[in-house]
Design a protein around this motif. Structure first.
Motif, PDB file in Angstrom:
ATOM      1  N   PRO A 202       0.790  -1.239   0.000  1.00  0.00           N
ATOM      2  CA  PRO A 202       0.000   0.000   0.000  1.00  0.00           C
ATOM      3  C   PRO A 202       0.818   1.283   0.000  1.00  0.00           C
ATOM      4  CG  PRO A 202      -1.003  -1.611   1.448  1.00  0.00           C
ATOM      5  CD  PRO A 202       0.310  -2.208   1.010  1.00  0.00           C
ATOM      6  N   ALA A 203       1.901   1.337   0.773  1.00  0.00           N
ATOM      7  CA  ALA A 203       2.700   2.571   0.825  1.00  0.00           C
ATOM      8  C   ALA A 203       3.337   2.878  -0.516  1.00  0.00           C
ATOM      9  CB  ALA A 203       3.775   2.448   1.906  1.00  0.00           C
ATOM     10  N   SER A 204       3.803   1.848  -1.211  1.00  0.00           N
ATOM     11  CA  SER A 204       4.413   2.056  -2.518  1.00  0.00           C
ATOM     12  C   SER A 204       3.369   2.530  -3.525  1.00  0.00           C
ATOM     13  CB  SER A 204       5.065   0.754  -3.009  1.00  0.00           C
ATOM     14  OG  SER A 204       5.756   0.959  -4.218  1.00  0.00           O
ATOM     15  N   ARG A 205       2.177   1.962  -3.453  1.00  0.00           N
ATOM     16  CA  ARG A 205       1.085   2.411  -4.334  1.00  0.00           C
ATOM     17  C   ARG A 205       0.800   3.901  -4.097  1.00  0.00           C
ATOM     18  NH1 ARG A 205      -2.570  -1.423  -6.537  1.00  0.00           N
ATOM     19  NH2 ARG A 205      -2.217  -3.598  -5.933  1.00  0.00           N
ATOM     20  N   THR A 206       0.760   4.288  -2.836  1.00  0.00           N
ATOM     21  CA  THR A 206       0.433   5.662  -2.479  1.00  0.00           C
ATOM     22  C   THR A 206       1.517   6.634  -2.921  1.00  0.00           C
ATOM     23  OG1 THR A 206      -0.839   4.912  -0.560  1.00  0.00           O
ATOM     24  CG2 THR A 206      -0.119   7.203  -0.561  1.00  0.00           C
ATOM     25  N   LEU A 207       2.756   6.259  -2.683  1.00  0.00           N
ATOM     26  CA  LEU A 207       3.861   7.169  -2.955  1.00  0.00           C
ATOM     27  C   LEU A 207       4.276   7.220  -4.421  1.00  0.00           C
ATOM     28  CD1 LEU A 207       6.032   6.291   0.164  1.00  0.00           C
ATOM     29  CD2 LEU A 207       4.675   8.362  -0.183  1.00  0.00           C
ATOM     30  N   GLY A 209       2.345   5.315  -7.111  1.00  0.00           N
ATOM     31  CA  GLY A 209       1.353   4.745  -8.029  1.00  0.00           C
ATOM     32  C   GLY A 209       0.373   5.704  -8.646  1.00  0.00           C
ATOM     33  N   GLY A 210       0.587   7.008  -8.444  1.00  0.00           N
ATOM     34  CA  GLY A 210      -0.314   7.978  -9.039  1.00  0.00           C
ATOM     35  C   GLY A 210      -1.656   8.048  -8.335  1.00  0.00           C
ATOM     36  N   VAL A 211      -2.583   8.807  -8.924  1.00  0.00           N
ATOM     37  CA  VAL A 211      -3.888   9.013  -8.289  1.00  0.00           C
ATOM     38  C   VAL A 211      -4.699   7.727  -8.182  1.00  0.00           C
ATOM     39  CG1 VAL A 211      -4.035  11.455  -8.915  1.00  0.00           C
ATOM     40  CG2 VAL A 211      -4.880   9.704 -10.509  1.00  0.00           C
ATOM     41  N   ARG A 212      -4.430   6.777  -9.066  1.00  0.00           N
ATOM     42  CA  ARG A 212      -5.173   5.507  -9.032  1.00  0.00           C
ATOM     43  C   ARG A 212      -4.501   4.481  -8.123  1.00  0.00           C
ATOM     44  NH1 ARG A 212      -6.366   3.437 -14.934  1.00  0.00           N
ATOM     45  NH2 ARG A 212      -7.638   1.993 -13.692  1.00  0.00           N
ATOM     46  N   ARG A 213      -3.366   4.857  -7.563  1.00  0.00           N
ATOM     47  CA  ARG A 213      -2.633   3.999  -6.635  1.00  0.00           C
ATOM     48  C   ARG A 213      -2.364   2.612  -7.240  1.00  0.00           C
ATOM     49  NH1 ARG A 213      -4.589   2.398  -2.306  1.00  0.00           N
ATOM     50  NH2 ARG A 213      -2.710   2.435  -1.055  1.00  0.00           N
ATOM     51  N   GLN A 214      -1.800   2.628  -8.443  1.00  0.00           N
ATOM     52  CA  GLN A 214      -1.417   1.385  -9.098  1.00  0.00           C
ATOM     53  C   GLN A 214      -0.106   0.875  -8.496  1.00  0.00           C
ATOM     54  OE1 GLN A 214      -3.467  -0.110 -11.414  1.00  0.00           O
ATOM     55  NE2 GLN A 214      -4.823   1.556 -10.794  1.00  0.00           N
ATOM     56  N   CYS A 215       0.224  -0.370  -8.787  1.00  0.00           N
ATOM     57  CA  CYS A 215       1.503  -0.916  -8.339  1.00  0.00           C
ATOM     58  C   CYS A 215       2.654  -0.137  -8.982  1.00  0.00           C
ATOM     59  CB  CYS A 215       1.632  -2.390  -8.721  1.00  0.00           C
ATOM     60  SG  CYS A 215       0.517  -3.499  -7.822  1.00  0.00           S
ATOM     61  N   ASN A 216       3.740  -0.010  -8.263  1.00  0.00           N
ATOM     62  CA  ASN A 216       4.934   0.639  -8.782  1.00  0.00           C
ATOM     63  C   ASN A 216       5.683  -0.374  -9.657  1.00  0.00           C
ATOM     64  OD1 ASN A 216       7.337   1.925  -9.274  1.00  0.00           O
ATOM     65  ND2 ASN A 216       7.941   2.129  -7.131  1.00  0.00           N
ATOM     66  N   ASP A 217       5.464  -0.299 -10.956  1.00  0.00           N
ATOM     67  CA  ASP A 217       6.036  -1.285 -11.879  1.00  0.00           C
ATOM     68  C   ASP A 217       7.556  -1.300 -11.853  1.00  0.00           C
ATOM     69  OD1 ASP A 217       3.516  -2.102 -12.680  1.00  0.00           O
ATOM     70  OD2 ASP A 217       3.444  -0.739 -14.401  1.00  0.00           O
ATOM     71  N   GLU A 218       8.165  -0.146 -11.640  1.00  0.00           N
ATOM     72  CA  GLU A 218       9.622  -0.080 -11.630  1.00  0.00           C
ATOM     73  C   GLU A 218      10.187  -0.887 -10.457  1.00  0.00           C
ATOM     74  OE1 GLU A 218      13.189   3.251 -12.057  1.00  0.00           O
ATOM     75  OE2 GLU A 218      11.150   3.881 -11.536  1.00  0.00           O
ATOM     76  N   SER A 219       9.553  -0.769  -9.304  1.00  0.00           N
ATOM     77  CA  SER A 219       9.997  -1.527  -8.134  1.00  0.00           C
ATOM     78  C   SER A 219       9.813  -3.024  -8.353  1.00  0.00           C
ATOM     79  CB  SER A 219       9.224  -1.084  -6.891  1.00  0.00           C
ATOM     80  OG  SER A 219       9.643  -1.807  -5.753  1.00  0.00           O
ATOM     81  N   ASN A 220       8.674  -3.397  -8.929  1.00  0.00           N
ATOM     82  CA  ASN A 220       8.422  -4.817  -9.200  1.00  0.00           C
ATOM     83  C   ASN A 220       9.396  -5.378 -10.231  1.00  0.00           C
ATOM     84  OD1 ASN A 220       6.341  -4.942  -7.375  1.00  0.00           O
ATOM     85  ND2 ASN A 220       4.705  -4.716  -8.896  1.00  0.00           N
ATOM     86  N   GLU A 221       9.718  -4.564 -11.240  1.00  0.00           N
ATOM     87  CA  GLU A 221      10.671  -5.013 -12.254  1.00  0.00           C
ATOM     88  C   GLU A 221      12.043  -5.271 -11.628  1.00  0.00           C
ATOM     89  OE1 GLU A 221      12.717  -3.492 -16.454  1.00  0.00           O
ATOM     90  OE2 GLU A 221      11.077  -2.330 -15.554  1.00  0.00           O
TER      91      GLU A 221
END
Length: 333
Positions: A202-207, A209-221
């Motif tokens: 959740p914190a990564s989505r918030t910080l 992930g934009g307004v839609r709080r999507q997953c941070n793809d760069e971190s997952n990659e």
């Protein structure tokens, strides 16, 4: 050894902002006691010793109340906020986003965790003698979880100095060196966990992930890149003739958690983007405190706070680790 995935309370006894020894942490722990575990209940560390039939809870090594039996049957050296990057435990980040502050600071670095382990070995030899202590060290199971804070936070602070490929390779080189050091100390049976889905907490989505709080793809990659390289390195170490009789098992916890997030209904969950504590968007540690409200039905949430899974989530993830524990035990027999 490890980070918050395994820390059963070592951070209670060091100067750090990464503490979890106050309510509502421990809400589902026996007696509803906040022990310093970064969750509502028990952690993977506890499930490991339970499945081995050793004890119900794994105590932290820094607990001043440890007894002889605790030392003989196993302790935890992990520290929430740690990582293979030596800069990770030193980080003090203040991020202003939607009026929340996010802090990570003061964990025990891996070299210090190794120092504590060496200290433990000396204590064990004093208590039970050299022969028995050597047998305990040799035949015990060691679980490691490191890399989550490196790929989830530290990389984004230093990425101008390092690209994903070089940073993930750097982390794996540190992991390899650590595994070799453990071997030199008599350790033979290791389960090394992959990172979790760092970009979907959740914190990564918030910080990120934009307004839609999507997953941070760069971190997952980056997490996937690190996990793949770590798996390959562990396979190489298992084939290294200079490390005879060692058994190192890489366990993927990234995809089991990712599948829970993608298909929550298959596991009895309903809430994936928010955590149980507070607003569920970013709070963890000192921000998830007695004044923060908590959800009414924790079993529906994958995450307890802005970074850490619930006990229920850990139990599901542990089913994967349990198979690896069994694999190692069968190999020993």
């Amino acid at each position: 050894m490890g980070d918050s995935i395994l820390d059963t309370g070592n951070n209670n006894y060091i100067v750090t902002m990464s503490k979890f020894n106050f309510p509502p942490y421990g809400k589902n722990f026996p007696g509803k006691i906040p022990t310093g575990r970064p969750s509502d209940g028990r952690l993977i560390s506890d499930f490991v010793v339970e499945i081995l039939g050793i004890k119900y809870l794994l105590p932290s090594y820094l607990d001043p109340n440890l007894g002889v039996e605790d030392l003989v049957t196993g302790v935890c050296f992990a520290s929430a906020g740690s990582g293979y990057d030596r800069e990770t435990p030193k980080i003090l980040v203040t991020t202003f986003y939607l009026y929340f502050l996010l802090f990570v600071s003061g964990a025990l670095p891996v070299p210090y965790q190794l120092k504590l382990f060496k200290q433990y070995v000396k204590k064990l030899r004093t208590l039970v003698g050299e022969q028995r202590s050597d047998d305990i060290i040799k035949n015990s199971l060691y679980v490691i979880s490191l890399g989550n804070n490196d790929v989830g936070l530290t990389y984004f602070l230093r990425k101008k100095k390092s690209d994903m490929a070089s940073y993930s390779s750097f982390l794996v080189s540190q992991a390899s060196a650590t595994l070799r050091q453990l071997y030199g100390l008599g350790v033979r049976n290791i389960v090394h966990l992959s990172t979790i889905v760092t970009g979907c907490v959740p914190a990564s989505r918030t910080l990120f992930g934009g307004v839609r709080r999507q997953c941070n793809d760069e971190s997952n990659e980056l997490a996937m890149m690190y996990n793949k390289k770590l798996s390959n390195e562990i396979e190489r170490l298992n084939n290294d003739v200079r490390l005879p009789n060692s058994s190192i098992v890489f366990v993927d916890v990234y995809y089991p958690l990712f599948n829970m997030i993608r298909y929550p209904e298959n596991y009895g969950f309903a809430i994936t983007k928010k955590a149980c504590c507070g607003t569920g968007t970013v709070e963890f540690g000192i921000l998830c405190n007695p004044l923060a409200p908590t959800c009414t039905n924790i079993s529906k949430y994958i995450f307890w706070d802005g970074v850490h899974p619930t006990e229920k989530t850990y139990k599901i993830i542990f089913s994967k680790i349990g198979k690896s524990v069994d694999k190692l035990l069968r190999k020993q027999l």
